[in-house]
Design an enzyme around this catalytic site. Structure first.
Site, PDB file in Angstrom:
ATOM      1  N   CYS A   4      45.597  -2.823 115.363  1.00 30.32           N
ATOM      2  CA  CYS A   4      44.576  -2.379 114.421  1.00 30.32           C
ATOM      3  C   CYS A   4      43.692  -1.306 115.062  1.00 30.32           C
ATOM      4  O   CYS A   4      43.072  -1.535 116.109  1.00 30.32           O
ATOM      5  CB  CYS A   4      43.729  -3.576 113.984  1.00 30.32           C
ATOM      6  N   CYS A   7      40.066  -2.454 115.459  1.00 28.84           N
ATOM      7  CA  CYS A   7      39.899  -3.402 116.570  1.00 28.84           C
ATOM      8  C   CYS A   7      39.934  -2.643 117.896  1.00 28.84           C
ATOM      9  O   CYS A   7      39.193  -2.970 118.829  1.00 28.84           O
ATOM     10  CB  CYS A   7      40.981  -4.474 116.532  1.00 28.84           C
ATOM     11  N   ASP A  30      32.801   8.704 110.752  1.00 25.62           N
ATOM     12  CA  ASP A  30      34.189   8.841 110.292  1.00 25.62           C
ATOM     13  C   ASP A  30      34.800  10.099 110.914  1.00 25.62           C
ATOM     14  O   ASP A  30      34.161  11.148 110.991  1.00 25.62           O
ATOM     15  CB  ASP A  30      34.227   8.930 108.759  1.00 25.62           C
ATOM     16  N   HIS A  46      38.190  -9.223 112.939  1.00 25.57           N
ATOM     17  CA  HIS A  46      39.236  -8.623 112.111  1.00 25.57           C
ATOM     18  C   HIS A  46      39.411  -9.399 110.812  1.00 25.57           C
ATOM     19  O   HIS A  46      39.847 -10.549 110.817  1.00 25.57           O
ATOM     20  CB  HIS A  46      40.578  -8.567 112.854  1.00 25.57           C
ATOM     21  N   ASN A  87      36.996   0.226 100.178  1.00 25.92           N
ATOM     22  CA  ASN A  87      38.257   0.359  99.460  1.00 25.92           C
ATOM     23  C   ASN A  87      39.143  -0.835  99.799  1.00 25.92           C
ATOM     24  O   ASN A  87      39.302  -1.180 100.972  1.00 25.92           O
ATOM     25  CB  ASN A  87      38.967   1.658  99.871  1.00 25.92           C
ATOM     26  N   GLY A  93      42.910   3.241  97.802  1.00 24.66           N
ATOM     27  CA  GLY A  93      43.044   4.208  98.896  1.00 24.66           C
ATOM     28  C   GLY A  93      42.731   3.647 100.265  1.00 24.66           C
ATOM     29  O   GLY A  93      42.434   4.402 101.188  1.00 24.66           O
ATOM     30  N   HIS A  98      41.490  -3.117 108.144  1.00 24.28           N
ATOM     31  CA  HIS A  98      40.395  -3.878 108.784  1.00 24.28           C
ATOM     32  C   HIS A  98      39.199  -3.577 107.897  1.00 24.28           C
ATOM     33  O   HIS A  98      38.806  -2.393 107.774  1.00 24.28           O
ATOM     34  CB  HIS A  98      40.197  -3.382 110.231  1.00 24.28           C
ATOM     35  N   HIS A 100      36.118  -2.477 105.970  1.00 23.96           N
ATOM     36  CA  HIS A 100      35.106  -1.520 106.400  1.00 23.96           C
ATOM     37  C   HIS A 100      34.350  -1.012 105.193  1.00 23.96           C
ATOM     38  O   HIS A 100      34.845  -1.040 104.063  1.00 23.96           O
ATOM     39  CB  HIS A 100      35.733  -0.360 107.172  1.00 23.96           C
ATOM     40  N   HIS A 102      32.262   2.312 103.871  1.00 25.76           N
ATOM     41  CA  HIS A 102      31.905   3.712 104.065  1.00 25.76           C
ATOM     42  C   HIS A 102      30.453   3.899 103.646  1.00 25.76           C
ATOM     43  O   HIS A 102      30.066   3.453 102.549  1.00 25.76           O
ATOM     44  CB  HIS A 102      32.751   4.610 103.155  1.00 25.76           C
TER      45      HIS A 102
HETATM   46  P1  5GP Z   1      39.970   3.887 104.057  1.00 26.73           P
HETATM   47  O1  5GP Z   1      40.835   5.053 103.654  1.00 26.73           O
HETATM   48  O2  5GP Z   1      40.809   2.774 104.641  1.00 26.73           O
HETATM   49  O3  5GP Z   1      39.017   3.419 103.023  1.00 26.73           O
HETATM   50  O4  5GP Z   1      39.040   4.432 105.226  1.00 26.73           O
HETATM   51  C1  5GP Z   1      39.471   4.577 106.537  1.00 26.73           C
HETATM   52  C2  5GP Z   1      38.587   5.627 107.161  1.00 26.73           C
HETATM   53  O5  5GP Z   1      38.719   5.550 108.565  1.00 26.73           O
HETATM   54  C3  5GP Z   1      38.956   7.057 106.752  1.00 26.73           C
HETATM   55  O6  5GP Z   1      37.843   7.686 106.150  1.00 26.73           O
HETATM   56  C4  5GP Z   1      39.389   7.711 108.058  1.00 26.73           C
HETATM   57  O7  5GP Z   1      38.980   9.057 108.159  1.00 26.73           O
HETATM   58  C5  5GP Z   1      38.707   6.841 109.096  1.00 26.73           C
HETATM   59  N1  5GP Z   1      39.429   6.774 110.365  1.00 26.73           N
HETATM   60  C6  5GP Z   1      40.751   6.496 110.524  1.00 26.73           C
HETATM   61  N2  5GP Z   1      41.062   6.483 111.829  1.00 26.73           N
HETATM   62  C7  5GP Z   1      39.907   6.737 112.507  1.00 26.73           C
HETATM   63  C8  5GP Z   1      39.599   6.854 113.901  1.00 26.73           C
HETATM   64  O8  5GP Z   1      40.441   6.710 114.791  1.00 26.73           O
HETATM   65  N3  5GP Z   1      38.309   7.141 114.213  1.00 26.73           N
HETATM   66  C9  5GP Z   1      37.339   7.288 113.259  1.00 26.73           C
HETATM   67  N4  5GP Z   1      36.098   7.577 113.684  1.00 26.73           N
HETATM   68  N5  5GP Z   1      37.596   7.185 111.941  1.00 26.73           N
HETATM   69  C10 5GP Z   1      38.865   6.922 111.567  1.00 26.73           C
HETATM   70 ZN    ZN Z   2      41.095  -4.997 113.174  1.00 28.72          ZN
END
Ligand code: 5GP
Ligand code: ZN
Length: 114
Positions: A4, A7, A30, A46, A87, A93, A98, A100, A102
């Site tokens: 992950c 993680c 992000d 997690h 999300n 999307g 894991h 989260h 935004h």
């Molecule tokens: P999701 O698309 O799952 O709602 O959001 C995942 C978010 O994590 C995305 O906005 C993506 O840009 C961000 N993200 C993915 N990998 C990384 C990373 O390695 N570092 C950081 N800082 N953000 C990440």
């Molecule tokens: Zn995780």
């Protein structure tokens, strides 16, 4: 969870620009910001998505919103406003499994997100 990404960020295996950290929660910028302020807030535990939340996570998830309020104040967006969104699953999307949240701010945000 071994594979992950978030993680790994919690464990320091992947670097991140931290905005807030305590024993239960981490927030970082992000990597691909969609707004002038785009912070990802995660529990260190997690949990794959909202679908996997249980009653024992209620305090933890409530704490996330206290943290969100503090981050908004720290980043100076409390007054103008911000969005906190999670999300869940492919249609929403979700790309990182894991849970989260935004935090988006720093511009006028459209609604609904398309
Ligand atoms: P999701 O698309 O799952 O709602 O959001 C995942 C978010 O994590 C995305 O906005 C993506 O840009 C961000 N993200 C993915 N990998 C990384 C990373 O390695 N570092 C950081 N800082 N953000 C990440
Ligand atoms: Zn995780």
């Amino acid at each position: 969870m071994e594979d992950c990404i978030f993680c790994k960020i919690v464990n320091g295996e992947i670097p991140s620009e931290k905005v807030y950290e305590d024993d239960k929660v981490l927030a970082f910028k992000d990597i691909n910001p969609e707004a002038p302020v785009h912070v990802v807030i995660i529990p260190k535990k997690h949990i794959s998505s909202i679908n996997e939340v249980t009653a024992e996570d209620e305090l933890l998830l409530g704490h996330i919103f206290t943290v969100a309020k503090e981050i908004a104040a720290k980043l100076g967006v409390s007054e103008n406003g911000y969005r906190v969104v999670s999300n869940c699953g492919k249609d929403a999307g979700q790309t990182v499994p894991h849970i989260h949240f935004h935090m988006l701010a720093g511009r006028v945000l459209g609604w609904p997100p398309c």
